[in-house]
Design a protein around this motif. Structure first.
Motif, mmCIF file in Angstrom:
data_model
loop_
_atom_site.group_PDB
_atom_site.id
_atom_site.type_symbol
_atom_site.label_atom_id
_atom_site.label_comp_id
_atom_site.label_asym_id
_atom_site.label_seq_id
_atom_site.Cartn_x
_atom_site.Cartn_y
_atom_site.Cartn_z
ATOM 1 N N ARG B 24 -10.221 -40.068 -17.918
ATOM 2 C CA ARG B 24 -9.400 -39.054 -17.373
ATOM 3 C C ARG B 24 -10.103 -38.344 -16.234
ATOM 4 O O ARG B 24 -9.894 -38.021 -15.263
ATOM 5 C CB ARG B 24 -8.964 -38.045 -18.242
ATOM 6 C CG ARG B 24 -7.685 -38.701 -18.806
ATOM 7 C CD ARG B 24 -6.915 -37.227 -19.584
ATOM 8 N NE ARG B 24 -6.248 -36.347 -18.802
ATOM 9 C CZ ARG B 24 -5.089 -35.790 -19.019
ATOM 10 N NH1 ARG B 24 -4.574 -36.025 -19.988
ATOM 11 N NH2 ARG B 24 -4.859 -34.735 -18.195
ATOM 12 N N ASP B 27 -11.080 -40.421 -13.264
ATOM 13 C CA ASP B 27 -9.794 -40.619 -12.674
ATOM 14 C C ASP B 27 -9.424 -39.376 -11.844
ATOM 15 O O ASP B 27 -9.119 -39.471 -10.450
ATOM 16 C CB ASP B 27 -8.553 -40.847 -13.592
ATOM 17 C CG ASP B 27 -7.270 -41.024 -12.685
ATOM 18 O OD1 ASP B 27 -6.979 -42.292 -12.399
ATOM 19 O OD2 ASP B 27 -6.610 -39.980 -12.513
ATOM 20 N N ALA B 30 -11.913 -39.170 -8.836
ATOM 21 C CA ALA B 30 -11.261 -40.252 -7.580
ATOM 22 C C ALA B 30 -10.395 -39.577 -6.771
ATOM 23 O O ALA B 30 -10.383 -39.868 -5.794
ATOM 24 C CB ALA B 30 -11.111 -41.539 -8.488
ATOM 25 N N GLU B 31 -9.440 -38.905 -7.722
ATOM 26 C CA GLU B 31 -8.333 -38.321 -7.036
ATOM 27 C C GLU B 31 -8.676 -37.300 -6.166
ATOM 28 O O GLU B 31 -8.007 -37.331 -4.792
ATOM 29 C CB GLU B 31 -7.156 -37.837 -8.015
ATOM 30 C CG GLU B 31 -5.826 -37.888 -7.382
ATOM 31 C CD GLU B 31 -4.830 -37.178 -8.189
ATOM 32 O OE1 GLU B 31 -5.188 -36.964 -9.511
ATOM 33 O OE2 GLU B 31 -3.471 -37.394 -7.889
ATOM 34 N N ALA B 34 -10.164 -38.951 -3.014
ATOM 35 C CA ALA B 34 -9.115 -39.213 -1.918
ATOM 36 C C ALA B 34 -8.436 -38.390 -1.239
ATOM 37 O O ALA B 34 -8.201 -38.542 -0.029
ATOM 38 C CB ALA B 34 -7.861 -40.100 -2.789
ATOM 39 N N HIS B 35 -7.803 -37.022 -1.971
ATOM 40 C CA HIS B 35 -7.741 -36.032 -1.456
ATOM 41 C C HIS B 35 -8.292 -35.356 -0.143
ATOM 42 O O HIS B 35 -7.927 -35.193 1.033
ATOM 43 C CB HIS B 35 -7.342 -34.870 -2.258
ATOM 44 C CG HIS B 35 -6.596 -33.791 -1.888
ATOM 45 N ND1 HIS B 35 -5.247 -33.445 -1.806
ATOM 46 C CD2 HIS B 35 -7.224 -32.744 -1.196
ATOM 47 C CE1 HIS B 35 -5.035 -32.374 -1.117
ATOM 48 N NE2 HIS B 35 -6.161 -31.968 -0.592
ATOM 49 N N ARG B 37 -10.686 -36.853 1.571
ATOM 50 C CA ARG B 37 -10.754 -38.013 2.610
ATOM 51 C C ARG B 37 -9.386 -37.897 3.608
ATOM 52 O O ARG B 37 -9.395 -37.736 4.802
ATOM 53 C CB ARG B 37 -10.742 -39.485 1.927
ATOM 54 C CG ARG B 37 -11.485 -40.432 2.657
ATOM 55 C CD ARG B 37 -11.769 -41.512 1.823
ATOM 56 N NE ARG B 37 -10.271 -42.078 1.652
ATOM 57 C CZ ARG B 37 -9.948 -42.542 0.434
ATOM 58 N NH1 ARG B 37 -10.763 -42.412 -0.499
ATOM 59 N NH2 ARG B 37 -8.656 -42.867 -0.079
ATOM 60 N N ASP B 38 -8.372 -37.528 3.149
ATOM 61 C CA ASP B 38 -7.127 -37.388 3.705
ATOM 62 C C ASP B 38 -6.899 -35.944 4.328
ATOM 63 O O ASP B 38 -6.675 -35.795 5.756
ATOM 64 C CB ASP B 38 -5.735 -37.478 2.823
ATOM 65 C CG ASP B 38 -5.380 -38.921 2.408
ATOM 66 O OD1 ASP B 38 -4.816 -38.886 1.294
ATOM 67 O OD2 ASP B 38 -5.979 -39.689 3.130
ATOM 68 N N SER B 39 -7.506 -34.927 3.567
ATOM 69 C CA SER B 39 -7.458 -33.527 4.212
ATOM 70 C C SER B 39 -8.559 -33.178 5.080
ATOM 71 O O SER B 39 -8.221 -32.265 6.024
ATOM 72 C CB SER B 39 -7.353 -32.487 3.113
ATOM 73 O OG SER B 39 -8.307 -32.495 2.633
ATOM 74 N N GLU B 46 -10.372 -25.797 -1.001
ATOM 75 C CA GLU B 46 -9.047 -26.505 -1.617
ATOM 76 C C GLU B 46 -9.016 -26.317 -2.966
ATOM 77 O O GLU B 46 -7.819 -26.201 -3.529
ATOM 78 C CB GLU B 46 -8.964 -27.989 -1.060
ATOM 79 C CG GLU B 46 -8.961 -27.832 0.541
ATOM 80 C CD GLU B 46 -8.014 -28.999 0.812
ATOM 81 O OE1 GLU B 46 -8.465 -29.758 1.753
ATOM 82 O OE2 GLU B 46 -6.965 -29.251 0.272
ATOM 83 N N PHE B 47 -10.058 -26.421 -3.745
ATOM 84 C CA PHE B 47 -10.057 -26.403 -5.284
ATOM 85 C C PHE B 47 -10.721 -25.274 -6.061
ATOM 86 O O PHE B 47 -10.734 -25.195 -7.186
ATOM 87 C CB PHE B 47 -10.583 -28.095 -5.713
ATOM 88 C CG PHE B 47 -9.888 -29.030 -5.207
ATOM 89 C CD1 PHE B 47 -10.074 -29.703 -3.958
ATOM 90 C CD2 PHE B 47 -9.006 -29.592 -6.033
ATOM 91 C CE1 PHE B 47 -9.448 -30.854 -3.368
ATOM 92 C CE2 PHE B 47 -7.964 -30.460 -5.711
ATOM 93 C CZ PHE B 47 -8.311 -31.291 -4.551
ATOM 94 N N TYR B 53 -12.330 -25.155 -11.605
ATOM 95 C CA TYR B 53 -11.300 -26.208 -11.420
ATOM 96 C C TYR B 53 -11.432 -27.211 -12.677
ATOM 97 O O TYR B 53 -10.122 -27.709 -13.101
ATOM 98 C CB TYR B 53 -11.343 -26.945 -10.125
ATOM 99 C CG TYR B 53 -10.451 -28.170 -9.880
ATOM 100 C CD1 TYR B 53 -10.755 -29.580 -9.886
ATOM 101 C CD2 TYR B 53 -9.088 -27.694 -9.660
ATOM 102 C CE1 TYR B 53 -9.827 -30.359 -9.764
ATOM 103 C CE2 TYR B 53 -8.084 -28.717 -9.659
ATOM 104 C CZ TYR B 53 -8.519 -29.959 -9.620
ATOM 105 O OH TYR B 53 -7.408 -30.970 -9.563
ATOM 106 N N LEU B 57 -8.027 -28.011 -14.939
ATOM 107 C CA LEU B 57 -7.866 -29.481 -15.418
ATOM 108 C C LEU B 57 -7.700 -29.605 -17.061
ATOM 109 O O LEU B 57 -6.640 -30.138 -17.482
ATOM 110 C CB LEU B 57 -8.639 -30.343 -14.807
ATOM 111 C CG LEU B 57 -8.515 -30.832 -13.394
ATOM 112 C CD1 LEU B 57 -9.458 -31.764 -13.030
ATOM 113 C CD2 LEU B 57 -7.070 -31.346 -13.143
#
Lengths: 106, 170
Positions: B24, B27, B30-31, B34-35, B37-39, B46-47, B53, B57
């Motif tokens: 977990r 994961d 990694a998520e 990816a976020h 990378r997009d933002s 952000e976190f 953080y 979680l």
């Protein structure tokens, strides 16, 4: 006003996320963009991803990794039948709550 | 190493420290990668801090006791055992107390806590730990400042006190 809005959002963010996923599967970043475009403000990743984790643990959504064009992909979320049912019943309860508050405020 | 990767390494370490399942944790990291990378944004902005953080979680997972119950059978409290060592448990307790978790017991590497499922019933707590051989003298001394005993492990005595905040002051 931003802090008021974030207080209101705290109560309904789960449902809003389910509402976004009812339209289509999305990954976290795209869900954030849909919430922003809907007028709910900028939901920080630090707020959104724990909500998605909780929804997944509760069985309201499932997640899968989709391969990317270059290297690692994105994690997409799908609304489950249980999630759809939750959206339906809690959505109705939310609308009743909002209508009641509205009557007092207007 | 980029600042994003530094953040993600720190987050990974914090998640492991809090006892999150390694799969977990990987994961989740990694998520976020990816976020970001997009933002194209900053991880801290952000976190929040990796430490805070990671806690969010871990306690998000603990919240399932609440979300899977129906309204009719909703328990008054969700309970969870948080992993901790003698070195980091007071820092963890400070954060948990601010998030409304009430310590109900202590065992080796575990802090047993509960939190009301009704947000209106939420209180914030602060915690103290004292090293003492005998229970009664330290409990008496602490009670003069409003501290109540809430756990014991070997010679460690744990005390709790509700926090008075602007919201609770009348």
């Amino acid at each position: 006003m931003a802090s008021k809005r974030s207080q209101w959002l705290r109560g309904v963010l789960d449902l809003c996320v389910l509402g976004v996923l009812a339209e289509s599967d999305e990954h976290g970043y795209a869900i954030g963009r849909r919430l922003l475009e809907a007028g709910l403000g900028n939901v920080q990743g630090g707020t959104l991803y724990p909500v998605l984790a909780r929804l997944a643990d509760a069985g309201a959504v499932t997640a899968r990794w989709e391969p990317g064009d270059h290297g690692p992909g994105r994690k997409y979320y799908t609304l489950t039948e249980a999630g759809r049912a939750t959206l339906q019943t809690e959505g109705t309860a939310w609308r009743e709550f909002v209508d009641a508050a509205d009557r007092l405020i207007s | 190493m980029s600042s994003a990767e530094t953040y993600l390494q720190e987050l990974s370490a914090e998640l492991t420290r809090r006892g999150l399942d390694p799969e977990r944790a990987a994961d989740a990291v990694a998520e976020i990668r990816a976020h970001l990378r997009d933002s194209g944004g900053s991880a801290e902005e952000e976190f929040g801090s990796a430490d805070a953080y990671a806690q969010a979680l871990v306690t998000a997972g603990a919240g399932d006791a609440e979300t899977t119950e129906t309204q009719a059978t909703k328990p008054a409290f969700e309970t969870y055992t948080f992993r901790a060592t003698a070195l980091d448990e007071m820092a963890i307790l400070a954060e948990l107390g601010r998030a409304g978790w009430e310590l109900t017991g202590v065992r080796e590497f575990g802090l047993i806590a509960r939190r009301p499922t009704d947000p209106a019933a939420l209180k914030t707590w602060e915690y103290e730990r004292r090293n003492a051989v005998r229970h009664h003298p330290i409990t008496r001394e602490m009670s003069t400042a409003g501290w109540q005993p809430c756990g014991r492990w070997v010679t460690f005595h744990y005390f709790k006190r509700t926090m008075v905040t602007a919201a609770t002051r009348t």
